[in-house]
Design a protein around this motif. Structure first.
Motif, PDB file in Angstrom:
ATOM      1  N   GLU A 193      -4.466 -89.064 -28.712  1.00  0.00           N
ATOM      2  CA  GLU A 193      -4.630 -88.187 -27.559  1.00  0.00           C
ATOM      3  C   GLU A 193      -5.270 -86.853 -27.939  1.00  0.00           C
ATOM      4  O   GLU A 193      -5.836 -86.166 -27.083  1.00  0.00           O
ATOM      5  CB  GLU A 193      -3.271 -87.954 -26.884  1.00  0.00           C
ATOM      6  CG  GLU A 193      -2.721 -89.196 -26.209  1.00  0.00           C
ATOM      7  CD  GLU A 193      -1.324 -88.998 -25.631  1.00  0.00           C
ATOM      8  OE1 GLU A 193      -0.871 -87.827 -25.518  1.00  0.00           O
ATOM      9  OE2 GLU A 193      -0.666 -90.009 -25.296  1.00  0.00           O
ATOM     10  N   THR A 194      -5.212 -86.480 -29.224  1.00  0.00           N
ATOM     11  CA  THR A 194      -5.822 -85.235 -29.679  1.00  0.00           C
ATOM     12  C   THR A 194      -7.331 -85.242 -29.445  1.00  0.00           C
ATOM     13  O   THR A 194      -7.894 -84.269 -28.945  1.00  0.00           O
ATOM     14  CB  THR A 194      -5.509 -85.002 -31.164  1.00  0.00           C
ATOM     15  OG1 THR A 194      -4.105 -84.808 -31.322  1.00  0.00           O
ATOM     16  CG2 THR A 194      -6.235 -83.786 -31.703  1.00  0.00           C
ATOM     17  N   LEU A 196      -9.047 -86.996 -27.288  1.00  0.00           N
ATOM     18  CA  LEU A 196      -9.343 -87.001 -25.858  1.00  0.00           C
ATOM     19  C   LEU A 196      -9.097 -85.623 -25.246  1.00  0.00           C
ATOM     20  O   LEU A 196      -9.856 -85.182 -24.371  1.00  0.00           O
ATOM     21  CB  LEU A 196      -8.505 -88.065 -25.158  1.00  0.00           C
ATOM     22  CG  LEU A 196      -8.703 -89.494 -25.680  1.00  0.00           C
ATOM     23  CD1 LEU A 196      -7.805 -90.461 -24.930  1.00  0.00           C
ATOM     24  CD2 LEU A 196     -10.158 -89.924 -25.572  1.00  0.00           C
ATOM     25  N   ALA A 197      -8.063 -84.935 -25.706  1.00  0.00           N
ATOM     26  CA  ALA A 197      -7.788 -83.590 -25.208  1.00  0.00           C
ATOM     27  C   ALA A 197      -8.893 -82.615 -25.618  1.00  0.00           C
ATOM     28  O   ALA A 197      -9.236 -81.697 -24.864  1.00  0.00           O
ATOM     29  CB  ALA A 197      -6.440 -83.100 -25.728  1.00  0.00           C
ATOM     30  N   ALA A 200     -11.830 -82.928 -23.349  1.00  0.00           N
ATOM     31  CA  ALA A 200     -11.577 -82.308 -22.046  1.00  0.00           C
ATOM     32  C   ALA A 200     -11.592 -80.786 -22.113  1.00  0.00           C
ATOM     33  O   ALA A 200     -11.875 -80.124 -21.109  1.00  0.00           O
ATOM     34  CB  ALA A 200     -10.228 -82.784 -21.503  1.00  0.00           C
ATOM     35  N   LEU A 211     -13.258 -91.846 -20.437  1.00  0.00           N
ATOM     36  CA  LEU A 211     -11.829 -92.130 -20.371  1.00  0.00           C
ATOM     37  C   LEU A 211     -11.548 -93.482 -19.737  1.00  0.00           C
ATOM     38  O   LEU A 211     -10.648 -94.208 -20.175  1.00  0.00           O
ATOM     39  CB  LEU A 211     -11.116 -91.018 -19.601  1.00  0.00           C
ATOM     40  CG  LEU A 211     -11.148 -89.629 -20.250  1.00  0.00           C
ATOM     41  CD1 LEU A 211     -10.524 -88.598 -19.313  1.00  0.00           C
ATOM     42  CD2 LEU A 211     -10.443 -89.634 -21.594  1.00  0.00           C
ATOM     43  N   TRP A 224       0.074 -89.439 -20.408  1.00  0.00           N
ATOM     44  CA  TRP A 224      -0.848 -88.820 -21.369  1.00  0.00           C
ATOM     45  C   TRP A 224      -1.567 -87.609 -20.774  1.00  0.00           C
ATOM     46  O   TRP A 224      -1.832 -86.631 -21.480  1.00  0.00           O
ATOM     47  CB  TRP A 224      -1.851 -89.845 -21.893  1.00  0.00           C
ATOM     48  CG  TRP A 224      -2.860 -90.314 -20.882  1.00  0.00           C
ATOM     49  CD1 TRP A 224      -2.732 -91.369 -20.033  1.00  0.00           C
ATOM     50  CD2 TRP A 224      -4.142 -89.742 -20.628  1.00  0.00           C
ATOM     51  NE1 TRP A 224      -3.842 -91.499 -19.249  1.00  0.00           N
ATOM     52  CE2 TRP A 224      -4.735 -90.511 -19.602  1.00  0.00           C
ATOM     53  CE3 TRP A 224      -4.853 -88.676 -21.162  1.00  0.00           C
ATOM     54  CZ2 TRP A 224      -6.010 -90.227 -19.098  1.00  0.00           C
ATOM     55  CZ3 TRP A 224      -6.116 -88.393 -20.664  1.00  0.00           C
ATOM     56  CH2 TRP A 224      -6.677 -89.166 -19.650  1.00  0.00           C
ATOM     57  N   ARG A 225      -1.873 -87.658 -19.479  1.00  0.00           N
ATOM     58  CA  ARG A 225      -2.578 -86.511 -18.878  1.00  0.00           C
ATOM     59  C   ARG A 225      -1.728 -85.243 -18.943  1.00  0.00           C
ATOM     60  O   ARG A 225      -2.256 -84.151 -19.175  1.00  0.00           O
ATOM     61  CB  ARG A 225      -2.962 -86.828 -17.434  1.00  0.00           C
ATOM     62  CG  ARG A 225      -4.070 -87.868 -17.303  1.00  0.00           C
ATOM     63  CD  ARG A 225      -4.532 -88.012 -15.871  1.00  0.00           C
ATOM     64  NE  ARG A 225      -5.507 -89.078 -15.725  1.00  0.00           N
ATOM     65  CZ  ARG A 225      -6.810 -88.951 -15.919  1.00  0.00           C
ATOM     66  NH1 ARG A 225      -7.294 -87.763 -16.272  1.00  0.00           N
ATOM     67  NH2 ARG A 225      -7.622 -89.973 -15.769  1.00  0.00           N
ATOM     68  N   ARG A 227       0.241 -84.440 -21.227  1.00  0.00           N
ATOM     69  CA  ARG A 227       0.343 -83.979 -22.609  1.00  0.00           C
ATOM     70  C   ARG A 227      -0.949 -83.343 -23.119  1.00  0.00           C
ATOM     71  O   ARG A 227      -0.992 -82.879 -24.271  1.00  0.00           O
ATOM     72  CB  ARG A 227       0.757 -85.142 -23.521  1.00  0.00           C
ATOM     73  CG  ARG A 227       2.176 -85.631 -23.277  1.00  0.00           C
ATOM     74  CD  ARG A 227       2.600 -86.661 -24.308  1.00  0.00           C
ATOM     75  NE  ARG A 227       1.874 -87.923 -24.197  1.00  0.00           N
ATOM     76  CZ  ARG A 227       2.236 -88.942 -23.424  1.00  0.00           C
ATOM     77  NH1 ARG A 227       3.313 -88.844 -22.657  1.00  0.00           N
ATOM     78  NH2 ARG A 227       1.534 -90.071 -23.397  1.00  0.00           N
ATOM     79  N   VAL A 228      -1.995 -83.317 -22.303  1.00  0.00           N
ATOM     80  CA  VAL A 228      -3.261 -82.723 -22.749  1.00  0.00           C
ATOM     81  C   VAL A 228      -3.071 -81.297 -23.277  1.00  0.00           C
ATOM     82  O   VAL A 228      -3.589 -80.953 -24.347  1.00  0.00           O
ATOM     83  CB  VAL A 228      -4.307 -82.779 -21.616  1.00  0.00           C
ATOM     84  CG1 VAL A 228      -5.510 -81.896 -21.931  1.00  0.00           C
ATOM     85  CG2 VAL A 228      -4.756 -84.225 -21.390  1.00  0.00           C
ATOM     86  N   HIS A 231      -1.923 -81.075 -26.939  1.00  0.00           N
ATOM     87  CA  HIS A 231      -2.940 -81.362 -27.949  1.00  0.00           C
ATOM     88  C   HIS A 231      -4.028 -80.289 -27.993  1.00  0.00           C
ATOM     89  O   HIS A 231      -4.789 -80.228 -28.966  1.00  0.00           O
ATOM     90  CB  HIS A 231      -3.550 -82.741 -27.693  1.00  0.00           C
ATOM     91  CG  HIS A 231      -2.573 -83.861 -27.912  1.00  0.00           C
ATOM     92  ND1 HIS A 231      -2.404 -84.476 -29.133  1.00  0.00           N
ATOM     93  CD2 HIS A 231      -1.684 -84.452 -27.066  1.00  0.00           C
ATOM     94  CE1 HIS A 231      -1.471 -85.406 -29.031  1.00  0.00           C
ATOM     95  NE2 HIS A 231      -1.021 -85.413 -27.787  1.00  0.00           N
ATOM     96  N   GLN A 232      -4.091 -79.460 -26.978  1.00  0.00           N
ATOM     97  CA  GLN A 232      -5.087 -78.381 -26.973  1.00  0.00           C
ATOM     98  C   GLN A 232      -4.576 -77.103 -27.638  1.00  0.00           C
ATOM     99  O   GLN A 232      -5.357 -76.172 -27.863  1.00  0.00           O
ATOM    100  CB  GLN A 232      -5.528 -78.084 -25.538  1.00  0.00           C
ATOM    101  CG  GLN A 232      -6.355 -79.220 -24.936  1.00  0.00           C
ATOM    102  CD  GLN A 232      -6.758 -78.973 -23.502  1.00  0.00           C
ATOM    103  OE1 GLN A 232      -6.188 -78.112 -22.825  1.00  0.00           O
ATOM    104  NE2 GLN A 232      -7.723 -79.732 -23.012  1.00  0.00           N
TER     105      GLN A 232
END
Length: 261
Positions: A193-194, A196-197, A200, A211, A224-225, A227-228, A231-232
Motif C-alpha cells: 500500500e506504500t 499506491l499511497a 496518490a 488502481l 486500504w483507502r 490507510r492511505v 503510508h503518506q
C-alpha cells in the motif's frame, strides 16, 4: 563517452545524456562519493527481475550510468498495464521488511535493517528517524508520536513483505512504449500500500485506471483507502526535511487522519 549533453542537477547530482562509443544512448548521474549510487543500482536490478526499469550499465561510488529511456505521453492502456505490472512486482515479495543494501530516498539515508513486523519497521526505520530530522515544534512531534503508537492497530491485516519501489511518486514513472518504467527507487521489502499511497500523494495520470487494474490482478485488503494517510506520513516527513515547512500542513493533516482511524 562519445558525446554528452548536460541535463541540469538534482539533489546535488549532475545529470547528463550521453552516447557511448558503441552508439548506445545513456543517462548518467554523477556526484560526490556516496553509497547512494550502488544502492540505487541494487534496487533497479532487484525491481528489474519483475518490472521494466533502465538497464544498469555502470555503477561506482560517484557515478551511475543507465540505459536511456525514450518517453511518450501516458495513455489509459499504458496505465492499466502498469497497474497489473505493479501488482506482479509486489507479489514477487521480499525475504523480510528492509533490504540488504543501504537505503536512500533522494540523498537522505534510510535504515534498511531487516524486520519481520511492518508496523514496527515503518515506525522505527521510516517515520521516527525523519521526525528527528524535521525540526518540528514539540507539539507536532507529540502528535506524530501518538500516531506512531497506533500503527499496530491501524495498519490493517498483516501482509507478507512486498517488493516495492519505495519512492513511487509520479516523477519516478517514465511512460515509454505503452508501459510504465520505474526509475530512482528506494527499493526494499515493504508494504504494497506504500507504493499506491505515493502515487496518490502528488497525483498520477490515469490513477483510477492504475488502481483498477491493480485490484483486478491482486485485490487489496479491505479498508486500504482509509490507510492511505498512514503510508503518506513518511514521504511527507521526507519533504519537510528536504524542503521545509511548506509541507507541514499536509503532514499534520495526514497525522490527524491516522489518529482518527
Amino acid at each position: 563517452m562519445r558525446s554528452t549533453e548536460d541535463l541540469g542537477a538534482s539533489h546535488g547530482w549532475r545529470l547528463q545524456r550521453g552516447v557511448l562509443d558503441d552508439g548506445r544512448v545513456v543517462f548518467a548521474k554523477t556526484g560526490t562519493v556516496s553509497p547512494v549510487f550502488t544502492s540505487e543500482a541494487e534496487g533497479l536490478r532487484w525491481l528489474g527481475e519483475v518490472i521494466a526499469v533502465p538497464e544498469v550499465i555502470e555503477v561506482s561510488r560517484d557515478r551511475l550510468v543507465l540505459s536511456w529511456v525514450d518517453t511518450s505521453s501516458p495513455t489509459a492502456a499504458a496505465a492499466e498495464r502498469f497497474g497489473r505490472d505493479l501488482a506482479r512486482l509486489h507479489r514477487a515479495g521480499a525475504p523480510a521488511f528492509g533490504a540488504p543494501w543501504p537505503g536512500f530516498i533522494a540523498d537522505l539515508p534510510m535504515d534498511n535493517a531487516r524486520a519481520d513486523d511492518w508496523p514496527a519497521f515503518y515506525a522505527a526505520r521510516r517515520v521516527l528517524p525523519f521526525v528527528r530530522q524535521a525540526r518540528l515544534p514539540a507539539r507536532d512531534v507529540a502528535l506524530i508520536e501518538r500516531a506512531v503508537a497506533r500503527f499496530g492497530e491501524v495498519a490493517g491485516p498483516p501482509e507478507p513483505p512486498a517488493r516495492i519501489h519505495g519512492d513511487l511518486w509520479n516523477g519516478n514513472v517514465l511512460w515509454s512504449d505503452g508501459r510504465g518504467v520505474l526509475i530512482d527507487p528506494a527499493a526494499h521489502g515493504g508494504h504494497r500500500e506504500t507504493d499506491l499511497a505515493m502515487l496518490a500523494l502528488f497525483g498520477a495520470p490515469y490513477l483510477d485506471r492504475i488502481l483498477g487494474a491493480y485490484q483486478e490482478e491482486t485485490p487489496l485488503a479491505d479498508g486500504w483507502r482509509g490507510r492511505v494517510p498512514l503510508h503518506q506520513l513518511h514521504p511527507l516527513l521526507v519533504h519537510v526535511v528536504l524542503f521545509g515547512g511548506s509541507y507541514r500542513d499536509s503532514l499534520l493533516e495526514a497525522v490527524a487522519r491516522v489518529l482518527a482511524l
